[in-house]
Design a protein around this motif. Structure first.
Motif, PDB file in Angstrom:
ATOM      1  N   SER A   1       0.859  -1.196   0.000  1.00  0.00           N
ATOM      2  CA  SER A   1       0.000   0.000   0.000  1.00  0.00           C
ATOM      3  C   SER A   1       0.885   1.233   0.000  1.00  0.00           C
ATOM      4  O   SER A   1       1.981   1.225   0.563  1.00  0.00           O
ATOM      5  CB  SER A   1      -0.889   0.001   1.238  1.00  0.00           C
ATOM      6  OG  SER A   1      -0.102   0.184   2.383  1.00  0.00           O
ATOM      7  N   ALA A   2       0.395   2.259  -0.650  1.00  0.00           N
ATOM      8  CA  ALA A   2       1.191   3.492  -0.776  1.00  0.00           C
ATOM      9  C   ALA A   2       1.519   4.066   0.598  1.00  0.00           C
ATOM     10  O   ALA A   2       2.597   4.596   0.828  1.00  0.00           O
ATOM     11  CB  ALA A   2       0.426   4.514  -1.606  1.00  0.00           C
TER      12      ALA A   2
ATOM     13  N   GLN B   1       7.985  -4.372   4.233  1.00  0.00           N
ATOM     14  CA  GLN B   1       9.129  -5.164   3.796  1.00  0.00           C
ATOM     15  C   GLN B   1       8.604  -6.456   3.181  1.00  0.00           C
ATOM     16  O   GLN B   1       7.507  -6.909   3.497  1.00  0.00           O
ATOM     17  CB  GLN B   1       9.997  -5.504   5.006  1.00  0.00           C
ATOM     18  CG  GLN B   1      10.519  -4.291   5.760  1.00  0.00           C
ATOM     19  CD  GLN B   1      11.729  -3.687   5.073  1.00  0.00           C
ATOM     20  OE1 GLN B   1      12.758  -4.307   4.973  1.00  0.00           O
ATOM     21  NE2 GLN B   1      11.578  -2.457   4.594  1.00  0.00           N
ATOM     22  N   LEU B   2       9.438  -7.060   2.326  1.00  0.00           N
ATOM     23  CA  LEU B   2       9.051  -8.322   1.681  1.00  0.00           C
ATOM     24  C   LEU B   2       8.598  -9.356   2.702  1.00  0.00           C
ATOM     25  O   LEU B   2       7.635 -10.078   2.498  1.00  0.00           O
ATOM     26  CB  LEU B   2      10.233  -8.889   0.886  1.00  0.00           C
ATOM     27  CG  LEU B   2      10.611  -8.152  -0.399  1.00  0.00           C
ATOM     28  CD1 LEU B   2      11.973  -8.627  -0.877  1.00  0.00           C
ATOM     29  CD2 LEU B   2       9.562  -8.365  -1.480  1.00  0.00           C
ATOM     30  N   LEU B   3       9.330  -9.412   3.836  1.00  0.00           N
ATOM     31  CA  LEU B   3       9.035 -10.465   4.809  1.00  0.00           C
ATOM     32  C   LEU B   3       7.775 -10.192   5.619  1.00  0.00           C
ATOM     33  O   LEU B   3       7.306 -11.069   6.342  1.00  0.00           O
ATOM     34  CB  LEU B   3      10.232 -10.680   5.739  1.00  0.00           C
ATOM     35  CG  LEU B   3      11.429 -11.361   5.070  1.00  0.00           C
ATOM     36  CD1 LEU B   3      12.554 -11.569   6.052  1.00  0.00           C
ATOM     37  CD2 LEU B   3      11.035 -12.688   4.424  1.00  0.00           C
ATOM     38  N   ASP B   4       7.233  -8.970   5.497  1.00  0.00           N
ATOM     39  CA  ASP B   4       5.981  -8.675   6.207  1.00  0.00           C
ATOM     40  C   ASP B   4       4.772  -8.895   5.320  1.00  0.00           C
ATOM     41  O   ASP B   4       3.646  -8.941   5.798  1.00  0.00           O
ATOM     42  CB  ASP B   4       5.971  -7.213   6.686  1.00  0.00           C
ATOM     43  CG  ASP B   4       7.066  -6.961   7.699  1.00  0.00           C
ATOM     44  OD1 ASP B   4       7.425  -7.930   8.414  1.00  0.00           O
ATOM     45  OD2 ASP B   4       7.580  -5.827   7.756  1.00  0.00           O
ATOM     46  N   ARG B   5       5.013  -9.007   4.016  1.00  0.00           N
ATOM     47  CA  ARG B   5       3.890  -9.131   3.088  1.00  0.00           C
ATOM     48  C   ARG B   5       3.363 -10.555   3.069  1.00  0.00           C
ATOM     49  O   ARG B   5       4.120 -11.518   3.060  1.00  0.00           O
ATOM     50  CB  ARG B   5       4.333  -8.691   1.691  1.00  0.00           C
ATOM     51  CG  ARG B   5       4.583  -7.188   1.630  1.00  0.00           C
ATOM     52  CD  ARG B   5       5.401  -6.781   0.435  1.00  0.00           C
ATOM     53  NE  ARG B   5       4.671  -6.969  -0.813  1.00  0.00           N
ATOM     54  CZ  ARG B   5       5.211  -6.737  -2.009  1.00  0.00           C
ATOM     55  NH1 ARG B   5       6.465  -6.323  -2.107  1.00  0.00           N
ATOM     56  NH2 ARG B   5       4.495  -6.917  -3.104  1.00  0.00           N
ATOM     57  N   LYS B   6       2.045 -10.690   3.068  1.00  0.00           N
ATOM     58  CA  LYS B   6       1.426 -12.017   3.127  1.00  0.00           C
ATOM     59  C   LYS B   6       1.395 -12.677   1.742  1.00  0.00           C
ATOM     60  O   LYS B   6       1.366 -11.997   0.721  1.00  0.00           O
ATOM     61  CB  LYS B   6      -0.011 -11.899   3.640  1.00  0.00           C
ATOM     62  CG  LYS B   6      -0.137 -11.185   4.975  1.00  0.00           C
ATOM     63  CD  LYS B   6       0.150 -12.130   6.116  1.00  0.00           C
ATOM     64  CE  LYS B   6      -0.377 -11.627   7.430  1.00  0.00           C
ATOM     65  NZ  LYS B   6       0.635 -10.948   8.213  1.00  0.00           N
ATOM     66  N   VAL B   7       1.402 -13.988   1.750  1.00  0.00           N
ATOM     67  CA  VAL B   7       1.282 -14.752   0.511  1.00  0.00           C
ATOM     68  C   VAL B   7      -0.203 -14.898   0.187  1.00  0.00           C
ATOM     69  O   VAL B   7      -0.974 -15.379   1.018  1.00  0.00           O
ATOM     70  CB  VAL B   7       1.913 -16.151   0.680  1.00  0.00           C
ATOM     71  CG1 VAL B   7       1.676 -17.009  -0.558  1.00  0.00           C
ATOM     72  CG2 VAL B   7       3.401 -16.025   0.984  1.00  0.00           C
ATOM     73  N   LEU B   8      -0.597 -14.466  -0.997  1.00  0.00           N
ATOM     74  CA  LEU B   8      -2.002 -14.547  -1.393  1.00  0.00           C
ATOM     75  C   LEU B   8      -2.200 -15.561  -2.514  1.00  0.00           C
ATOM     76  O   LEU B   8      -1.342 -15.698  -3.390  1.00  0.00           O
ATOM     77  CB  LEU B   8      -2.503 -13.183  -1.879  1.00  0.00           C
ATOM     78  CG  LEU B   8      -2.346 -11.999  -0.919  1.00  0.00           C
ATOM     79  CD1 LEU B   8      -2.890 -10.727  -1.570  1.00  0.00           C
ATOM     80  CD2 LEU B   8      -3.054 -12.270   0.406  1.00  0.00           C
ATOM     81  N   LEU B   9      -3.334 -16.241  -2.463  1.00  0.00           N
ATOM     82  CA  LEU B   9      -3.682 -17.166  -3.533  1.00  0.00           C
ATOM     83  C   LEU B   9      -4.180 -16.357  -4.722  1.00  0.00           C
ATOM     84  O   LEU B   9      -5.017 -15.475  -4.579  1.00  0.00           O
ATOM     85  CB  LEU B   9      -4.794 -18.107  -3.045  1.00  0.00           C
ATOM     86  CG  LEU B   9      -5.185 -19.223  -4.014  1.00  0.00           C
ATOM     87  CD1 LEU B   9      -4.068 -20.253  -4.093  1.00  0.00           C
ATOM     88  CD2 LEU B   9      -6.472 -19.885  -3.549  1.00  0.00           C
TER      89      LEU B   9
END
Length: 280
Positions: free
Chosen positions: A96-97, A102-110
């Protein structure tokens, strides 16, 4: 996007025919290096990243990995996540703007639950779809490896990954099956029988410029590092070449994943997996 719907026809072919071109390139559209993604993979047996990592980890004649390698299991799980991302099945949540995660905080989405035709990939896809909460890359690697302290999460562990990947490589004519007796146990081994395929793989990693590599080669380099098999990859080279190849790889592996992922659309999952292993 629409593209994913129109190009499903080829799954019945056990996912082998054209599985090298990720289905949804819209994330990466307009990105110069994506067109040739995996172009050099069209020859020979089509391997998943997970199969390629195991192939690199196995000793050719003995047919089993070094007993001292305890990074292989999580490395193979990282390979599954990257493979699913390259095939347009999963993605990291959009940033989100307002808050730059960080990459490691972003969730994996289907993104799509369409089967890939590969048993391990499809089992993982079902887990991600069934999960009640979205999780990060780091958490999924732990869950799939069975490293979770939560007894309710143990159902996500992938069982017998090495054996199943090896079996697939036997079916593809690259490994054979043998037995080795040790003092206390017998070990099923998988000696190499198709040397050309492994040589091709090694050549791709040794000769590629990591900074200009296509996404599959980049992913394989990251996974070889995560699985602690870079020594095997560059081991056969002469001294001077060995140093050069290793320092080129190190230059990439020590880069800032956040910066690199932002530069090359379609590579977020690869860099997230690297970040997960760098942090571990």
């Amino acid at each position: 996007g629409m593209t994913t719907l129109t190009r499903r026809g080829w799954h019945s072919d056990t996912g082998r025919s054209r599985d090298k071109k990720p289905e949804s390139e819209e994330d990466a559209a307009g990105d110069g290096d994506v067109a040739d993604d995996g172009s050099d993979d069209s020859k020979g047996a089509h391997l998943t990243l997970v199969e390629e990592v195991l192939l690199l980890a196995l000793q050719d004649k003995e047919g089993y990995p070094s007993f001292w390698n305890d990074c292989l299991s999580p490395g193979l799980r990282g390979g599954i996540l990257i493979e699913l991302a390259l095939r347009g099945r999963i993605q990291l949540e959009r940033v989100s703007a307002t808050k730059k995660q960080q990459l490691l905080d972003r969730k994996v989405l289907l993104k799509s639950a369409a089967p890939t035709g590969d048993v391990l990939l499809d089992e993982t896809l079902r887990h991600i779809k069934a999960a009640e909460t979205t999780e990060t890359v780091q958490t999924w690697i732990d869950l799939l490896t069975g490293e979770s302290w939560n007894p309710f999460k143990l159902q996500y562990q992938l069982q017998n990954v090495r054996q199943r990947v090896a079996k697939s490589l036997v079916e593809k004519g690259i490994l054979s099956t043998g037995k080795q007796s040790f003092l206390l146990f017998d070990l099923t081994t998988h000696p190499l029988c198709n040397t050309a395929e492994k040589q091709r793989l090694l050549r791709r990693l040794r000769e590629s410029n990591p900074r200009r590599a296509d996404r599959r080669t980049l992913a394989l380099l990251v996974l070889a590092h995560a699985s602690d098999v870079l020594g095997e990859v560059f081991g056969g080279l002469e001294d001077g070449c060995y140093e050069a190849a290793l320092s080129r790889a190190r230059d990439l592996l020590e880069a800032d994943p956040e910066v690199e992922a932002a530069k090359a659309p379609g590579t977020e999952m690869i860099w997230a997996v690297l970040a997960a292993f760098s942090k571990a």
